[in-house]
Design an enzyme around this catalytic site. Structure first.
Site, short mmCIF file in Angstrom:
data_model
loop_
_atom_site.label_atom_id
_atom_site.label_comp_id
_atom_site.label_asym_id
_atom_site.label_seq_id
_atom_site.Cartn_x
_atom_site.Cartn_y
_atom_site.Cartn_z
N GLU A 141 -4.24 7.27 -4.71
CA GLU A 141 -4.51 6.75 -6.21
C GLU A 141 -5.76 7.53 -6.73
O GLU A 141 -6.72 7.36 -5.79
CB GLU A 141 -4.34 5.00 -6.09
CG GLU A 141 -3.15 4.75 -5.71
CD GLU A 141 -3.16 2.97 -5.71
OE1 GLU A 141 -4.22 2.37 -6.09
OE2 GLU A 141 -2.33 2.51 -5.12
N HIS A 178 -0.81 0.09 -10.16
CA HIS A 178 -1.60 -0.92 -9.31
C HIS A 178 -2.07 -2.01 -9.84
O HIS A 178 -3.14 -2.51 -10.19
CB HIS A 178 -2.75 -0.15 -8.51
CG HIS A 178 -3.12 -0.92 -7.39
ND1 HIS A 178 -3.53 -0.05 -6.12
CD2 HIS A 178 -3.12 -2.08 -6.93
CE1 HIS A 178 -3.77 -1.22 -5.30
NE2 HIS A 178 -3.51 -2.36 -5.49
N ARG A 212 0.80 -1.19 0.08
CA ARG A 212 0.11 0.12 0.07
C ARG A 212 0.91 1.24 0.06
O ARG A 212 1.98 1.34 0.65
CB ARG A 212 -0.88 -0.11 1.18
CG ARG A 212 -2.03 -0.86 1.05
CD ARG A 212 -3.18 -0.44 0.07
NE ARG A 212 -4.21 -1.48 0.14
CZ ARG A 212 -4.38 -2.26 -0.77
NH1 ARG A 212 -3.51 -2.51 -1.83
NH2 ARG A 212 -5.64 -2.90 -0.94
C1 DGY Z 1 -5.82 -6.05 -3.20
O1 DGY Z 1 -6.62 -6.95 -3.60
O2 DGY Z 1 -5.94 -5.54 -2.23
C2 DGY Z 1 -5.09 -5.34 -4.24
O3 DGY Z 1 -4.39 -4.28 -3.89
C3 DGY Z 1 -6.26 -4.94 -5.21
O4 DGY Z 1 -5.68 -5.79 -6.40
#
Ligand code: DGY
Length: 320
Positions: free
Chosen positions: A268, A286, A239
């Site tokens: 984002e 992402h 993250r």
């Molecule tokens: C998640 O699943 O947490 C991802 O970041 C999205 O693909």
């Protein structure tokens, strides 16, 4: 009995949207535009289930008492975009989609590691810009992975899968930082670090695999970055909030870090401006779980949770 009403906040792979539509009263987001907080708040009153993604924000304010919604079936493994405590307090269950995106995300961590180490982004930009003057022994020299230490921060499923690829596929030595030693580490000969600073100081590459949220916000701050080995690389598929991007940009500019590979950002789709002009950072939008196979599997997993909810059964992936 009334059919279960489900709101899917973004487009999902077609096959899963179809399967969902066959079983429930589903509203899809045909335009695939992100919903606002006001949209989500209103939906809480008219749907039994909301199936959001990481691109939605579900703060405490939307979990007002008396709402119809009883389940937030998140399409994704991370759920730091949902105020879990507020959902719990309002008696709303939350599920996620663990396990099914492990391989895709670990593959992307390795993609970033290789791209950063081998200066692939820089090379492609140079070539497409018509600046390539031909092969020469000193052109765009990067770093090998073999024999280097990969420090894995967070040794859950994705951290372990990244470590396994790096060790078995690329001959890297693995060290990891976690709350306590993990039995899975033995098969990789991985060295446990009880404190983050020791891991950062010994690693040639650091790959982040901790969940988002308050506990890990700014974990990799200016002080942590200063502790990293000179000439090392930072990889983030976890993250964006985990990293202080101003401090990272500064370390990339000064050469303290040789490079970085990022797939996630704090706000984002905005990307910290300080990074955009730097050649030694690879910036991906992402893409961690973005394979056909994985996105279908994530949808099926969310569907299984909604089906269990509709039957009044135990939710397979309940996080709250
Ligand atoms: C998640 O699943 O947490 C991802 O970041 C999205 O693909």
């Amino acid at each position: 009995m009334q059919p279960v009403r489900v709101l899917v906040t973004r487009r999902w792979p077609e096959a899963v949207e179809r399967a969902l539509g066959e079983r429930f009263d589903v509203v899809l987001n045909e335009a695939d535009r992100p919903l606002t907080e006001a949209d989500l708040s209103a939906a809480m009153g008219t749907f039994d289930v909301i199936a959001p993604t990481v691109s939605d924000r579900l703060p405490a304010a939307i979990f007002a008492p008396g709402n119809r919604c009883r389940l937030i079936a998140n399409y994704g493994v991370g759920y730091d975009h949902i105020d879990i405590a507020a959902a719990k307090a309002a008696g709303i269950a939350v599920t996620n989609t663990p396990g099914v995106l492990t391989d895709a995300t670990a593959d992307l961590a390795l993609t970033l590691m290789l791209m950063a180490a081998r200066r692939a982004g820089e090379g492609e930009r140079e070539l497409r810009g018509g600046q390539w003057t031909g092969w020469r022994p000193t052109h765009l020299i990067g770093s090998a992975l073999k024999g280097k230490v990969l420090g894995v921060v967070g040794f859950g499923r994705i951290g372990q899968a990244t470590a396994a690829r790096a060790h078995h596929g690329f001959g890297m030595t693995i060290a990891y930082f976690a709350r306590s030693p993990r039995p899975e580490a033995a098969a990789l000969g991985a060295h446990f670090c009880a404190d983050l600073d020791s891991l950062l100081a010994m690693s040639d590459f650091v790959s982040l695999h901790v969940p988002g949220g308050g506990e890990t916000a700014n974990l990799i701050d200016a002080a942590a970055i200063a502790t990293m080995k000179p000439g090392s690389y930072l990889i983030n598929t976890a993250r964006g909030q985990v990293v202080d991007h101003d401090a990272l940009a500064q370390a990339l500019r000064s050469g303290h870090l040789a490079g970085a590979g990022l797939d996630v950002y704090p706000h984002e789709p905005q990307v910290p401006a300080a990074l955009l002009d730097l050649e030694n950072v690879v910036l991906l939008p992402h893409l961690g779980s973005a394979t056909e196979e994985t996105r279908v599997a994530m949808g099926n997993r969310a569907l299984a949770n909604i089906e269990a909810f509709a039957k009044g059964a135990d939710l397979p992936d309940r996080v709250a």
